[in-house]
Scaffold this motif. Structure first.
Motif, PDB file in Angstrom:
ATOM      1  N   GLU A  59     -12.082  -5.254 -19.059  1.00 57.50           N
ATOM      2  CA  GLU A  59     -11.794  -6.055 -20.079  1.00 57.50           C
ATOM      3  C   GLU A  59     -11.484  -7.521 -19.636  1.00 57.50           C
ATOM      4  O   GLU A  59     -11.835  -8.588 -19.909  1.00 57.50           O
ATOM      5  N   LEU A  60     -10.288  -7.480 -18.747  1.00 55.50           N
ATOM      6  CA  LEU A  60      -9.888  -8.556 -18.254  1.00 55.50           C
ATOM      7  C   LEU A  60     -10.789  -9.538 -17.404  1.00 55.50           C
ATOM      8  O   LEU A  60     -10.858 -10.741 -17.753  1.00 55.50           O
ATOM      9  N   GLN A  61     -11.587  -8.886 -16.431  1.00 51.58           N
ATOM     10  CA  GLN A  61     -12.691  -9.532 -15.948  1.00 51.58           C
ATOM     11  C   GLN A  61     -13.577 -10.161 -16.858  1.00 51.58           C
ATOM     12  O   GLN A  61     -14.240 -11.338 -16.665  1.00 51.58           O
ATOM     13  N   ARG A  62     -13.858  -9.760 -17.987  1.00 53.54           N
ATOM     14  CA  ARG A  62     -15.029 -10.104 -18.878  1.00 53.54           C
ATOM     15  C   ARG A  62     -14.530 -11.296 -19.466  1.00 53.54           C
ATOM     16  O   ARG A  62     -15.228 -12.382 -19.641  1.00 53.54           O
ATOM     17  N   PHE A  63     -13.205 -11.300 -19.917  1.00 57.58           N
ATOM     18  CA  PHE A  63     -12.658 -12.561 -20.428  1.00 57.58           C
ATOM     19  C   PHE A  63     -12.442 -13.739 -19.596  1.00 57.58           C
ATOM     20  O   PHE A  63     -12.780 -14.774 -19.853  1.00 57.58           O
ATOM     21  N   ARG A  64     -12.144 -13.430 -18.244  1.00 57.90           N
ATOM     22  CA  ARG A  64     -12.015 -14.414 -17.156  1.00 57.90           C
ATOM     23  C   ARG A  64     -13.240 -14.854 -16.917  1.00 57.90           C
ATOM     24  O   ARG A  64     -13.229 -16.047 -16.518  1.00 57.90           O
ATOM     25  N   ARG A  65     -14.336 -14.027 -16.861  1.00 61.00           N
ATOM     26  CA  ARG A  65     -15.549 -14.927 -16.646  1.00 61.00           C
ATOM     27  C   ARG A  65     -16.114 -15.612 -17.524  1.00 61.00           C
ATOM     28  O   ARG A  65     -16.600 -16.884 -17.206  1.00 61.00           O
ATOM     29  N   PHE A  66     -15.878 -15.318 -18.665  1.00 56.36           N
ATOM     30  CA  PHE A  66     -16.136 -16.381 -19.885  1.00 56.36           C
ATOM     31  C   PHE A  66     -15.329 -17.540 -20.101  1.00 56.36           C
ATOM     32  O   PHE A  66     -15.882 -18.652 -20.412  1.00 56.36           O
ATOM     33  N   LEU A  67     -14.162 -17.303 -20.074  1.00 51.88           N
ATOM     34  CA  LEU A  67     -13.056 -18.528 -20.526  1.00 51.88           C
ATOM     35  C   LEU A  67     -12.443 -19.291 -19.357  1.00 51.88           C
ATOM     36  O   LEU A  67     -11.725 -20.124 -19.430  1.00 51.88           O
ATOM     37  N   GLY A  68     -12.533 -18.438 -17.950  1.00 55.49           N
ATOM     38  CA  GLY A  68     -11.951 -19.146 -16.965  1.00 55.49           C
ATOM     39  C   GLY A  68     -10.776 -18.458 -16.213  1.00 55.49           C
ATOM     40  O   GLY A  68      -9.864 -18.100 -16.965  1.00 55.49           O
ATOM     41  N   GLU A  69     -10.868 -17.923 -14.983  1.00 56.57           N
ATOM     42  CA  GLU A  69      -9.731 -17.095 -14.688  1.00 56.57           C
ATOM     43  C   GLU A  69      -8.378 -17.610 -14.773  1.00 56.57           C
ATOM     44  O   GLU A  69      -7.653 -16.825 -15.264  1.00 56.57           O
ATOM     45  N   PRO A  70      -7.973 -18.764 -14.367  1.00 52.89           N
ATOM     46  CA  PRO A  70      -6.761 -19.444 -14.452  1.00 52.89           C
ATOM     47  C   PRO A  70      -5.874 -19.458 -16.012  1.00 52.89           C
ATOM     48  O   PRO A  70      -4.750 -19.289 -15.987  1.00 52.89           O
ATOM     49  N   ASP A  71      -6.934 -19.272 -16.829  1.00 52.48           N
ATOM     50  CA  ASP A  71      -6.248 -19.502 -18.186  1.00 52.48           C
ATOM     51  C   ASP A  71      -6.197 -18.165 -18.990  1.00 52.48           C
ATOM     52  O   ASP A  71      -5.720 -18.468 -20.283  1.00 52.48           O
ATOM     53  N   VAL A  72      -6.762 -16.931 -18.501  1.00 48.11           N
ATOM     54  CA  VAL A  72      -6.572 -15.799 -19.213  1.00 48.11           C
ATOM     55  C   VAL A  72      -5.366 -14.878 -18.662  1.00 48.11           C
ATOM     56  O   VAL A  72      -5.695 -14.641 -17.506  1.00 48.11           O
ATOM     57  N   GLU A  73      -4.473 -14.191 -19.441  1.00 47.11           N
ATOM     58  CA  GLU A  73      -3.683 -13.232 -18.975  1.00 47.11           C
ATOM     59  C   GLU A  73      -3.668 -12.020 -19.745  1.00 47.11           C
ATOM     60  O   GLU A  73      -3.877 -12.081 -21.017  1.00 47.11           O
ATOM     61  N   ASP A  74      -3.198 -10.850 -19.118  1.00 45.71           N
ATOM     62  CA  ASP A  74      -3.317  -9.880 -19.748  1.00 45.71           C
ATOM     63  C   ASP A  74      -1.777  -9.594 -20.061  1.00 45.71           C
ATOM     64  O   ASP A  74      -1.039  -9.324 -18.982  1.00 45.71           O
ATOM     65  N   SER A  75      -1.273  -9.231 -21.355  1.00 45.16           N
ATOM     66  CA  SER A  75       0.247  -9.206 -21.571  1.00 45.16           C
ATOM     67  C   SER A  75       0.769  -7.634 -21.135  1.00 45.16           C
ATOM     68  O   SER A  75       1.747  -7.367 -21.156  1.00 45.16           O
ATOM     69  N   GLY A  76      -0.446  -6.743 -21.026  1.00 47.69           N
ATOM     70  CA  GLY A  76       0.223  -5.325 -21.165  1.00 47.69           C
ATOM     71  C   GLY A  76       0.540  -4.727 -22.211  1.00 47.69           C
ATOM     72  O   GLY A  76       1.071  -3.557 -22.341  1.00 47.69           O
ATOM     73  N   LEU A  77       0.597  -5.265 -23.432  1.00 46.53           N
ATOM     74  CA  LEU A  77       1.218  -4.889 -24.553  1.00 46.53           C
ATOM     75  C   LEU A  77      -0.002  -4.571 -25.497  1.00 46.53           C
ATOM     76  O   LEU A  77      -0.941  -4.940 -25.410  1.00 46.53           O
TER      77      LEU A  77
END
Length: 272
Positions: free
Chosen positions: A240-258
């Motif tokens: 899921e994290l990789q899917r968001f980062r591919r689409f929106l840009g790796e530096p701008d997406v963080e996973d809170s773990g929450l």
């Protein structure tokens, strides 16, 4: 798309479609009460942290958990009459215009429609019932589905979870326009319990368009994921994290773990 099937006339197809939508809506309405406390807690915590006025809620859910939470928790002092939920309709839906109407409102854009939006195709009138159990009455009490003006059968305005999305509703188009402007002007976008499914390509387009059309000189849009739950597989978390980062840009997406429950208890941890 209002197409017919062999052996079924146009009216029959329309009735089948309406019954499927009502069945979906009734199921959501009956199952939605369990999460109400977390939505209420989130709105209350945002209010206590003086963050609520800076937040725009954008949701794909049909239920009214978030709407109800805003009505109950957004204002903890005396308030005027009418709803304080701003669905983004502008002047397309009549609100409370009395002398004692509450002027404060809080943005909640439901881009896939809502169980409490009942539309009459004959009068072109959208009624807001302010209760998700209104759709249950459409199923259990057929007379309740009739428009009070012309007695045409009304239907909830919801966009079913299919690849083809009918966005022809003028009111939904206005809500989408408001959602786009909110996303374009946002500093921080938090995804709660949302995994960017393939059937929601139109939402991916909405978010990406807002990300690419930000005012020059503003900071890049920050994106935080709040998608965890107990026992969630690690490979699913990573994909899921990789899917968001591919689409929106790796530096701008963080996973809170929450989880959403964690976020509702203390949204300030993410919204710093």
């Amino acid at each position: 798309r209002e197409e017919t099937m062999l052996g079924l006339g146009g009216d029959e197809t329309h009735q089948v479609r309406r019954q499927l939508i009502l069945s979906l809506a009734a199921t959501v309405a009956r199952d939605s009460a369990a999460g109400a406390s977390f939505h209420s807690k989130l709105v209350a915590r945002l209010r206590e942290a003086s963050l609520l006025n800076d937040v725009t809620f954008i949701t794909t859910n049909y239920d009214t958990l978030l709407d109800d939470a805003i009505e109950m928790e957004a204002i903890n002092t005396s308030r005027g009459t009418g709803s304080i939920v701003d669905y983004g309709f502008g002047g397309l839906v009549q609100g409370d215009s009395s002398t004692y109407a509450e002027l404060r409102s809080f943005r909640c854009y439901k881009i896939h429609g809502s169980l409490n939006w009942l539309y009459c195709t004959a009068c072109d009138i959208l009624d807001i019932t302010y209760a998700s159990d209104g759709v249950l009455r459409l199923v259990d009490e057929p007379d309740a589905a009739r428009c009070p003006s012309c007695e045409t059968i009304r239907t909830p305005v919801i966009v079913p979870p299919s690849y083809y999305k009918d966005m022809s509703s003028v009111r939904l188009a206005v809500v989408w326009g408001r959602a786009f402007r909110a996303l374009r002007e946002a500093e921080h976008l938090v995804f709660c319990g949302y995994s960017f499914p393939d059937a929601d390509m139109h939402i991916k387009y909405l978010v990406k368009r807002a990300q690419l059309n930000r005012n020059p000189g503003t900071q890049p849009l920050r994106v935080t994921l709040v998608n965890h739950y107990a026992g969630k597989p690690s490979d699913l978390i990573l994909s899921e994290l990789q899917r968001f980062r591919r689409f929106l840009g790796e530096p701008d997406v963080e996973d809170s773990g929450l989880s959403f429950q964690d976020f509702a208890a203390d949204p300030g941890v993410v919204l710093q």
